[in-house]
Design an enzyme around this catalytic site. Structure first.
Site, PDB file in Angstrom:
ATOM      1  N   ASP A  34       1.545 -21.901  60.028  1.00  0.00           N
ATOM      2  CA  ASP A  34       0.967 -22.629  61.173  1.00  0.00           C
ATOM      3  C   ASP A  34       0.903 -21.780  62.440  1.00  0.00           C
ATOM      4  OD1 ASP A  34       3.619 -22.444  61.841  1.00  0.00           O
ATOM      5  OD2 ASP A  34       3.922 -24.586  62.209  1.00  0.00           O
ATOM      6  N   GLY A  35       1.301 -20.518  62.348  1.00  0.00           N
ATOM      7  CA  GLY A  35       1.203 -19.646  63.521  1.00  0.00           C
ATOM      8  C   GLY A  35       2.524 -19.426  64.233  1.00  0.00           C
ATOM      9  N   GLN A  91      -4.817  -8.935  84.563  1.00  0.00           N
ATOM     10  CA  GLN A  91      -4.720 -10.112  85.440  1.00  0.00           C
ATOM     11  C   GLN A  91      -3.490  -9.876  86.327  1.00  0.00           C
ATOM     12  OE1 GLN A  91      -6.985 -12.503  85.657  1.00  0.00           O
ATOM     13  NE2 GLN A  91      -5.925 -13.878  87.049  1.00  0.00           N
ATOM     14  N   ASP A 162     -13.675   3.814  88.092  1.00  0.00           N
ATOM     15  CA  ASP A 162     -13.651   2.969  89.298  1.00  0.00           C
ATOM     16  C   ASP A 162     -12.507   3.401  90.204  1.00  0.00           C
ATOM     17  OD1 ASP A 162     -11.321   1.856  88.136  1.00  0.00           O
ATOM     18  OD2 ASP A 162     -12.578   0.489  86.975  1.00  0.00           O
ATOM     19  N   LYS A 185     -20.776   2.052  91.699  1.00  0.00           N
ATOM     20  CA  LYS A 185     -22.058   1.519  91.202  1.00  0.00           C
ATOM     21  C   LYS A 185     -23.036   1.387  92.351  1.00  0.00           C
ATOM     22  CE  LYS A 185     -20.489  -0.813  87.133  1.00  0.00           C
ATOM     23  NZ  LYS A 185     -20.188  -2.015  86.413  1.00  0.00           N
ATOM     24  N   GLY A 220     -17.328  -0.354  77.008  1.00  0.00           N
ATOM     25  CA  GLY A 220     -18.432  -0.480  77.963  1.00  0.00           C
ATOM     26  C   GLY A 220     -18.225   0.357  79.224  1.00  0.00           C
TER      27      GLY A 220
HETATM   28  C1  R5P Z   1     -10.416  -2.183  83.871  1.00  0.00           C
HETATM   29  O1  R5P Z   1     -10.004  -2.440  84.994  1.00  0.00           O
HETATM   30  C2  R5P Z   1      -9.695  -1.238  82.970  1.00  0.00           C
HETATM   31  O2  R5P Z   1      -9.072  -0.214  83.704  1.00  0.00           O
HETATM   32  C3  R5P Z   1     -10.630  -0.663  81.935  1.00  0.00           C
HETATM   33  O3  R5P Z   1     -11.613   0.114  82.600  1.00  0.00           O
HETATM   34  C4  R5P Z   1     -11.309  -1.742  81.134  1.00  0.00           C
HETATM   35  O4  R5P Z   1     -10.356  -2.643  80.654  1.00  0.00           O
HETATM   36  C5  R5P Z   1     -12.071  -1.166  79.972  1.00  0.00           C
HETATM   37  O5  R5P Z   1     -12.661  -2.215  79.272  1.00  0.00           O
HETATM   38  P1  R5P Z   1     -13.942  -1.983  78.390  1.00  0.00           P
HETATM   39  O6  R5P Z   1     -13.642  -0.859  77.446  1.00  0.00           O
HETATM   40  O7  R5P Z   1     -14.147  -3.289  77.676  1.00  0.00           O
HETATM   41  O8  R5P Z   1     -15.070  -1.682  79.307  1.00  0.00           O
END
Ligand code: R5P
Length: 288
Positions: A34-35, A91, A162, A185, A220
């Protein structure tokens, strides 16, 4: 001092216990249909607990707290906790009203147990360590190891995708004697298209560049940075990412863009060629 480890961390446990001469034992772990999960430990006075929380993050977090609770019930006096990849760290603040600061939620529960040290690798944001005030936090960033690998490629520029990852680019670039910056960006006013370029004035034309980040999830972020670096003339693009999850079709995306990808073995995969067991062992040793 005994080393308890989650079964999925046997590779790291063997390497760490081998270096430090610790008695290493796997937790007894059970998963029910059941997990629900169950763990079993033998009483010990002092414990190094090596908890690899990825994959199956939620299940493993429950296992972690069941383990800490059982150890406490049996009178453990001190736990040195090693969590190679800290989940929920993205988060790390409230992005929208009403949300929790999830990583704080998890870390704050550690304070209910005699955890004296938290050893982890490349926290998404270094300030996350402040959420466990009173506990000694080792946030390992194996910059020397990463730089050693990049040295063979004569990297000219180290870039983070970033601003939040700039400290990683800076750490590596300083060792390599390379330039560093982060991508930003922009929107092309004529076409409306989004593109990325280094924030400052670094010219990527003909340069060998390295992109550094903490997590590769879907790929991504890395691929956007890689494609834009190539559009700006980069002759080669290498990537060093600490925690490699390779979700969805990340593998195909990577193969189509970067010359080489290097990751640590906080999460084992075909790219995790950088072994951080020595760094964790050193941190454990200084906590003993
Ligand atoms: C974002 O703040 C993290 O530092 C990573 O750049 C991000 O979690 C990478 O996620 P994904 O490979 O899905 O773009």
């Amino acid at each position: 001092m005994r080393l308890y480890y989650f079964k999925n961390a046997e590779d790291l446990a063997r390497a760490i216990s081998g270096r430090l001469g610790l008695d290493a034992r796997a937790l007894e772990e059970r998963d029910f249909p059941d997990g629900e999960v169950l763990v079993r430990v033998e009483p010990a006075k002092e414990v190094v607990l090596l908890a690899r929380l990825y994959p199956d993050i939620n299940k493993n977090i429950v296992k972690l707290f069941l383990t800490l609770d059982a150890l406490s019930d049996y009178g453990v006096g001190r736990v040195i906790l090693a969590v190679p990849y800290m989940p929920y760290a993205r988060q790390d603040r409230r992005f929208r009203e009403g949300e929790p600061i999830s990583v704080k939620t998890i870390l704050s529960h550690l304070k209910e147990y005699p955890v004296t040290h938290l050893i982890t690798v490349d926290l998404h944001k270094p300030y996350i360590g402040d959420y466990v005030a009173g506990m000694k936090v080792f946030n390992i960033y194996p910059a020397e190891k990463y730089a050693e690998i990049l040295r063979r490629w004569n990297v000219d520029v180290v870039l983070s995708p970033d601003a939040g990852s700039l400290h990683r680019a800076e750490a590596l670039a300083k060792i390599l004697g390379a330039q560093y910056d982060h991508f930003e960006k922009f929107r092309d006013r004529d076409t409306g298209e989004i593109f990325m370029k280094p924030r400052g004035s670094i010219n990527l034309q003909g340069k060998s560049i390295a992109i550094v980040d903490d997590i590769l999830a879907t790929g991504g972020t890395l691929i956007d940075a890689c494609k834009n670096a190539r559009l700006l003339g980069a002759s080669a693009v290498y990537a060093v990412v600490t925690h490699c999850q390779l979700l969805g079709n990340a593998r195909e995306k990577i193969k189509g863009c970067v010359n080489a990808l290097y990751c640590s073995n906080t999460i084992p995969c075909e790219y995790s060629s950088i072994d951080i067991s020595e760094d964790i062992a050193k941190a454990v040793s200084s906590a003993l």
